[in-house]
Design a protein around this motif. Structure first.
Motif, PDB file in Angstrom:
ATOM      1  N   ARG A  26       0.836  -1.204   0.000  1.00  0.00           N
ATOM      2  CA  ARG A  26       0.000   0.000   0.000  1.00  0.00           C
ATOM      3  C   ARG A  26       0.869   1.251   0.000  1.00  0.00           C
ATOM      4  NH1 ARG A  26      -4.333  -1.821   4.525  1.00  0.00           N
ATOM      5  NH2 ARG A  26      -5.625  -3.109   3.158  1.00  0.00           N
ATOM      6  N   GLY A  27       1.920   1.221   0.819  1.00  0.00           N
ATOM      7  CA  GLY A  27       2.822   2.373   0.892  1.00  0.00           C
ATOM      8  C   GLY A  27       3.525   2.630  -0.433  1.00  0.00           C
ATOM      9  N   LYS A  28       3.975   1.572  -1.093  1.00  0.00           N
ATOM     10  CA  LYS A  28       4.632   1.723  -2.395  1.00  0.00           C
ATOM     11  C   LYS A  28       3.661   2.254  -3.437  1.00  0.00           C
ATOM     12  CE  LYS A  28       8.088  -1.883  -1.779  1.00  0.00           C
ATOM     13  NZ  LYS A  28       8.528  -3.223  -2.191  1.00  0.00           N
ATOM     14  N   ARG A  29       2.434   1.746  -3.399  1.00  0.00           N
ATOM     15  CA  ARG A  29       1.414   2.198  -4.349  1.00  0.00           C
ATOM     16  C   ARG A  29       1.105   3.673  -4.133  1.00  0.00           C
ATOM     17  NH1 ARG A  29      -1.504  -2.027  -4.096  1.00  0.00           N
ATOM     18  NH2 ARG A  29      -2.700  -1.441  -2.274  1.00  0.00           N
ATOM     19  N   ALA A  30       0.986   4.081  -2.865  1.00  0.00           N
ATOM     20  CA  ALA A  30       0.705   5.495  -2.556  1.00  0.00           C
ATOM     21  C   ALA A  30       1.875   6.375  -2.988  1.00  0.00           C
ATOM     22  CB  ALA A  30       0.434   5.659  -1.066  1.00  0.00           C
ATOM     23  N   ALA A  31       3.097   5.900  -2.793  1.00  0.00           N
ATOM     24  CA  ALA A  31       4.270   6.681  -3.199  1.00  0.00           C
ATOM     25  C   ALA A  31       4.307   6.845  -4.716  1.00  0.00           C
ATOM     26  CB  ALA A  31       5.547   6.005  -2.705  1.00  0.00           C
ATOM     27  N   ARG A  32       3.981   5.778  -5.445  1.00  0.00           N
ATOM     28  CA  ARG A  32       3.947   5.880  -6.920  1.00  0.00           C
ATOM     29  C   ARG A  32       2.866   6.847  -7.372  1.00  0.00           C
ATOM     30  NH1 ARG A  32       4.471   0.244  -6.849  1.00  0.00           N
ATOM     31  NH2 ARG A  32       2.255   0.040  -7.263  1.00  0.00           N
ATOM     32  N   THR A  33       1.712   6.783  -6.744  1.00  0.00           N
ATOM     33  CA  THR A  33       0.609   7.677  -7.098  1.00  0.00           C
ATOM     34  C   THR A  33       1.003   9.128  -6.854  1.00  0.00           C
ATOM     35  OG1 THR A  33      -1.006   5.973  -6.577  1.00  0.00           O
ATOM     36  CG2 THR A  33      -1.800   8.240  -6.628  1.00  0.00           C
ATOM     37  N   ASN A  34       1.623   9.394  -5.712  1.00  0.00           N
ATOM     38  CA  ASN A  34       2.059  10.759  -5.402  1.00  0.00           C
ATOM     39  C   ASN A  34       3.149  11.221  -6.367  1.00  0.00           C
ATOM     40  OD1 ASN A  34       0.261  11.018  -3.289  1.00  0.00           O
ATOM     41  ND2 ASN A  34       1.740  10.358  -1.750  1.00  0.00           N
ATOM     42  N   ALA A  35       4.053  10.339  -6.742  1.00  0.00           N
ATOM     43  CA  ALA A  35       5.120  10.685  -7.682  1.00  0.00           C
ATOM     44  C   ALA A  35       4.531  10.994  -9.063  1.00  0.00           C
ATOM     45  CB  ALA A  35       6.138   9.554  -7.777  1.00  0.00           C
ATOM     46  N   ASP A  36       3.543  10.195  -9.472  1.00  0.00           N
ATOM     47  CA  ASP A  36       2.896  10.437 -10.762  1.00  0.00           C
ATOM     48  C   ASP A  36       2.184  11.797 -10.769  1.00  0.00           C
ATOM     49  OD1 ASP A  36       3.757   7.992 -11.687  1.00  0.00           O
ATOM     50  OD2 ASP A  36       1.826   6.975 -11.417  1.00  0.00           O
ATOM     51  N   ARG A  37       1.511  12.110  -9.692  1.00  0.00           N
ATOM     52  CA  ARG A  37       0.801  13.389  -9.596  1.00  0.00           C
ATOM     53  C   ARG A  37       1.780  14.555  -9.605  1.00  0.00           C
ATOM     54  NH1 ARG A  37      -3.578  11.646  -5.043  1.00  0.00           N
ATOM     55  NH2 ARG A  37      -4.962  10.505  -6.459  1.00  0.00           N
ATOM     56  N   SER A  38       2.897  14.373  -8.900  1.00  0.00           N
ATOM     57  CA  SER A  38       3.908  15.435  -8.854  1.00  0.00           C
ATOM     58  C   SER A  38       4.512  15.676 -10.232  1.00  0.00           C
ATOM     59  CB  SER A  38       5.012  15.074  -7.872  1.00  0.00           C
ATOM     60  OG  SER A  38       4.513  15.043  -6.561  1.00  0.00           O
ATOM     61  N   SER A  39       4.769  14.598 -10.965  1.00  0.00           N
ATOM     62  CA  SER A  39       5.386  14.762 -12.280  1.00  0.00           C
ATOM     63  C   SER A  39       4.412  15.384 -13.277  1.00  0.00           C
ATOM     64  CB  SER A  39       5.882  13.399 -12.809  1.00  0.00           C
ATOM     65  OG  SER A  39       4.788  12.549 -13.078  1.00  0.00           O
ATOM     66  N   LYS A  40       3.118  15.281 -13.028  1.00  0.00           N
ATOM     67  CA  LYS A  40       2.096  15.877 -13.912  1.00  0.00           C
ATOM     68  C   LYS A  40       1.709  17.262 -13.436  1.00  0.00           C
ATOM     69  CE  LYS A  40       0.262  11.408 -15.255  1.00  0.00           C
ATOM     70  NZ  LYS A  40      -0.848  10.490 -15.156  1.00  0.00           N
ATOM     71  N   GLY A  41       2.278  17.685 -12.322  1.00  0.00           N
ATOM     72  CA  GLY A  41       1.972  19.024 -11.813  1.00  0.00           C
ATOM     73  C   GLY A  41       0.686  19.114 -11.044  1.00  0.00           C
ATOM     74  N   THR A  42       0.119  17.971 -10.656  1.00  0.00           N
ATOM     75  CA  THR A  42      -1.109  17.988  -9.848  1.00  0.00           C
ATOM     76  C   THR A  42      -0.743  17.637  -8.428  1.00  0.00           C
ATOM     77  OG1 THR A  42      -1.572  15.663 -10.344  1.00  0.00           O
ATOM     78  CG2 THR A  42      -2.561  17.322 -11.787  1.00  0.00           C
ATOM     79  N   THR A  43      -1.607  17.999  -7.523  1.00  0.00           N
ATOM     80  CA  THR A  43      -1.390  17.677  -6.109  1.00  0.00           C
ATOM     81  C   THR A  43      -2.505  16.778  -5.649  1.00  0.00           C
ATOM     82  OG1 THR A  43      -2.567  19.659  -5.449  1.00  0.00           O
ATOM     83  CG2 THR A  43      -0.166  19.799  -5.601  1.00  0.00           C
ATOM     84  N   PRO A  44      -2.231  15.992  -4.634  1.00  0.00           N
ATOM     85  CA  PRO A  44      -3.261  15.054  -4.121  1.00  0.00           C
ATOM     86  C   PRO A  44      -4.440  15.747  -3.495  1.00  0.00           C
ATOM     87  CG  PRO A  44      -1.141  14.745  -2.941  1.00  0.00           C
ATOM     88  CD  PRO A  44      -0.980  15.846  -3.943  1.00  0.00           C
TER      89      PRO A  44
END
Length: 120
Positions: A102-120
């Protein structure tokens, strides 16, 4: 002698840890045990003898050198005994694995959002 009587001694457990990495000379074992436990060469030899006489280690001679190796059969006896208790920690290890995923999945999701310029 029961396996846990042999393994109850920290010096013998440490010797087996050394042998788990592969065959070792009696001199190499003695050097480590003397430095870690402060016991004499004859004391180390006694522990090696106990391990050998009870099937936890084997020895082979090569000239004047003695090479010791771990013998897995007696360790299997310990593993069989521990098997009845694994249920106590297997469930917890499975839960830990789920949380790590779960932690790895959340980290990937946050990294993807950051690279697209969106925030959670």
């Amino acid at each position: 002698m029961h396996a846990f009587d042999i393994l109850g001694d920290p010096v013998r457990r440490r010797i087996l840890e050394l042998l788990a990495d592969g065959e070792q000379t009696s001199g190499a074992i003695t050097d480590v045990i003397r430095s870690e436990f402060g016991i004499s060469q004859p004391g180390v030899s006694q522990h090696l003898r106990v391990l050998r006489n009870n099937g936890f280690a084997s020895v082979r001679a090569d000239g004047t050198r003695r090479f010791y190796a771990a013998e897995p059969a007696r360790l299997h006896e310990v593993d069989v005994w521990l098997d009845r208790f694994r249920r106590f920690w297997d469930q917890r290890l499975d839960a830990l694995g789920t949380e790590l995923a779960r932690g790895k999945r959340a980290a990937r999701t946050n990294a993807d959002r950051s690279s697209k310029g969106t925030t959670p």
